[in-house]
Design a protein around this motif. Structure first.
Motif, short mmCIF file in Angstrom:
data_model
loop_
_atom_site.label_atom_id
_atom_site.label_comp_id
_atom_site.label_asym_id
_atom_site.label_seq_id
_atom_site.Cartn_x
_atom_site.Cartn_y
_atom_site.Cartn_z
N GLY A 65 0.80 -1.22 0.00
CA GLY A 65 0.00 0.00 0.00
C GLY A 65 0.83 1.27 0.00
O GLY A 65 0.30 2.36 -0.23
N ARG A 66 2.12 1.14 0.24
CA ARG A 66 3.01 2.31 0.25
C ARG A 66 4.04 2.27 -0.87
O ARG A 66 4.43 3.29 -1.40
CB ARG A 66 3.75 2.42 1.59
CG ARG A 66 2.83 2.57 2.79
CD ARG A 66 3.61 2.86 4.06
NE ARG A 66 4.52 1.77 4.43
CZ ARG A 66 5.83 1.91 4.56
NH1 ARG A 66 6.41 3.08 4.37
NH2 ARG A 66 6.59 0.87 4.91
N PHE A 67 4.51 1.06 -1.22
CA PHE A 67 5.54 0.88 -2.25
C PHE A 67 4.90 0.27 -3.50
O PHE A 67 3.98 -0.54 -3.41
CB PHE A 67 6.63 -0.06 -1.76
CG PHE A 67 7.52 0.50 -0.67
CD1 PHE A 67 7.21 1.67 0.01
CD2 PHE A 67 8.68 -0.17 -0.33
CE1 PHE A 67 8.02 2.16 1.01
CE2 PHE A 67 9.51 0.32 0.67
CZ PHE A 67 9.19 1.48 1.35
N THR A 68 5.45 0.65 -4.66
CA THR A 68 4.99 0.09 -5.92
C THR A 68 6.20 -0.26 -6.79
O THR A 68 7.07 0.60 -7.02
CB THR A 68 4.10 1.08 -6.68
OG1 THR A 68 2.99 1.44 -5.86
CG2 THR A 68 3.58 0.44 -7.97
N GLY A 72 10.35 0.46 -15.77
CA GLY A 72 10.56 1.84 -16.16
C GLY A 72 10.31 2.05 -17.64
O GLY A 72 10.26 1.10 -18.42
N ASN A 73 10.17 3.30 -18.03
CA ASN A 73 10.01 3.63 -19.45
C ASN A 73 11.29 3.34 -20.22
O ASN A 73 11.24 2.92 -21.38
CB ASN A 73 9.62 5.09 -19.63
CG ASN A 73 8.21 5.36 -19.15
OD1 ASN A 73 7.35 4.49 -19.21
ND2 ASN A 73 7.95 6.56 -18.67
N ALA A 74 12.41 3.59 -19.59
CA ALA A 74 13.68 3.29 -20.23
C ALA A 74 13.86 1.79 -20.30
O ALA A 74 13.46 1.06 -19.39
CB ALA A 74 14.84 3.93 -19.46
N LYS A 75 14.43 1.36 -21.34
CA LYS A 75 14.65 -0.07 -21.51
C LYS A 75 15.51 -0.62 -20.39
O LYS A 75 16.45 0.01 -19.95
CB LYS A 75 15.33 -0.30 -22.86
CG LYS A 75 15.44 -1.74 -23.27
CD LYS A 75 16.08 -1.86 -24.64
CE LYS A 75 16.19 -3.31 -25.06
NZ LYS A 75 16.84 -3.45 -26.38
N ASN A 76 15.18 -1.78 -19.95
CA ASN A 76 15.97 -2.49 -18.95
C ASN A 76 16.04 -1.79 -17.59
O ASN A 76 17.07 -1.80 -16.93
CB ASN A 76 17.40 -2.74 -19.44
CG ASN A 76 17.44 -3.73 -20.57
OD1 ASN A 76 16.43 -4.38 -20.88
ND2 ASN A 76 18.59 -3.87 -21.18
N THR A 77 14.95 -1.14 -17.19
CA THR A 77 14.92 -0.54 -15.87
C THR A 77 13.71 -1.04 -15.08
O THR A 77 12.67 -1.35 -15.65
CB THR A 77 14.87 1.00 -15.92
OG1 THR A 77 13.69 1.39 -16.63
CG2 THR A 77 16.10 1.57 -16.58
N VAL A 78 13.87 -1.09 -13.79
CA VAL A 78 12.76 -1.41 -12.90
C VAL A 78 12.78 -0.38 -11.78
O VAL A 78 13.85 0.06 -11.35
CB VAL A 78 12.86 -2.85 -12.35
CG1 VAL A 78 14.10 -3.04 -11.52
CG2 VAL A 78 11.62 -3.21 -11.55
N LEU A 79 11.61 0.03 -11.36
CA LEU A 79 11.48 1.10 -10.38
C LEU A 79 10.85 0.60 -9.09
O LEU A 79 10.09 -0.38 -9.10
CB LEU A 79 10.61 2.22 -10.97
CG LEU A 79 11.03 2.76 -12.33
CD1 LEU A 79 9.98 3.76 -12.82
CD2 LEU A 79 12.40 3.40 -12.27
N LEU A 80 11.14 1.29 -8.02
CA LEU A 80 10.44 1.07 -6.75
C LEU A 80 10.03 2.44 -6.23
O LEU A 80 10.87 3.21 -5.76
CB LEU A 80 11.33 0.36 -5.73
CG LEU A 80 10.62 0.01 -4.42
CD1 LEU A 80 9.57 -1.08 -4.66
CD2 LEU A 80 11.62 -0.45 -3.36
N GLN A 81 8.75 2.75 -6.37
CA GLN A 81 8.21 4.00 -5.84
C GLN A 81 7.87 3.80 -4.38
O GLN A 81 7.07 2.92 -4.05
CB GLN A 81 6.98 4.42 -6.63
CG GLN A 81 6.33 5.70 -6.12
CD GLN A 81 7.21 6.92 -6.33
OE1 GLN A 81 7.83 7.07 -7.38
NE2 GLN A 81 7.27 7.80 -5.33
N MET A 82 8.43 4.61 -3.52
CA MET A 82 8.24 4.46 -2.08
C MET A 82 7.58 5.72 -1.54
O MET A 82 8.17 6.80 -1.60
CB MET A 82 9.59 4.22 -1.39
CG MET A 82 10.35 3.04 -1.95
SD MET A 82 11.87 2.67 -1.03
CE MET A 82 12.81 4.16 -1.31
#
Length: 124
Positions: A65-68, A72-82
């Motif tokens: 519920g807090r992190f997602t 990513g839009n850029a190739k080969n990226t993954v994000l963690l929205q905190m």
């Protein structure tokens, strides 16, 4: 596959940060990705995982519920929205990748590649 995590820093409680993980390696798109963290004096713990397609995700109860986690839009990226960060979120965060493309679990032995970590500090 080599993983490079970035985006850590110092933030006040209630604030937000976005971590990014850049992966090199031509087969990245078939790998499951995830994040672990390790706080000072504590064991490493699972934070979030995402299947290769992005259709399946999993989160630790402490961050749900807090992190997602997302690609990513850029190739080969993954994000963690905190969001809504708490002092107990303070830790070194590690980006991980699993050749088991559908795996989104918390067993660190099933992740084949680890990044160098980025430090997140949340002040109270």
């Amino acid at each position: 596959v080599q993983l490079q995590a970035s985006g850590g820093g110092l933030v006040q409680a209630g604030g937000s940060l976005r971590l990014s993980c850049a992966a090199s390696g031509r087969t990245f798109s078939s790998y499951a990705m995830g994040w672990f963290r390790q706080a000072p004096g504590k064991e490493r713990e699972f934070v979030a995982g995402m299947s290769w397609s992005g259709k399946r995700t999993a989160y630790a109860d402490s961050v749900k519920g807090r992190f997602t986690i997302s690609r990513g839009n850029a190739k080969n990226t993954v994000l963690l929205q905190m969001n809504s960060l708490k002092p107990e979120d303070t830790a070194v965060y590690y980006c991980v990748a699993s050749t088991g493309g559908g795996y989104v679990g918390n067993d660190d032995k099933l992740y084949d590649y680890w990044g160098q970590g980025t430090l997140v500090t949340v002040s109270s």
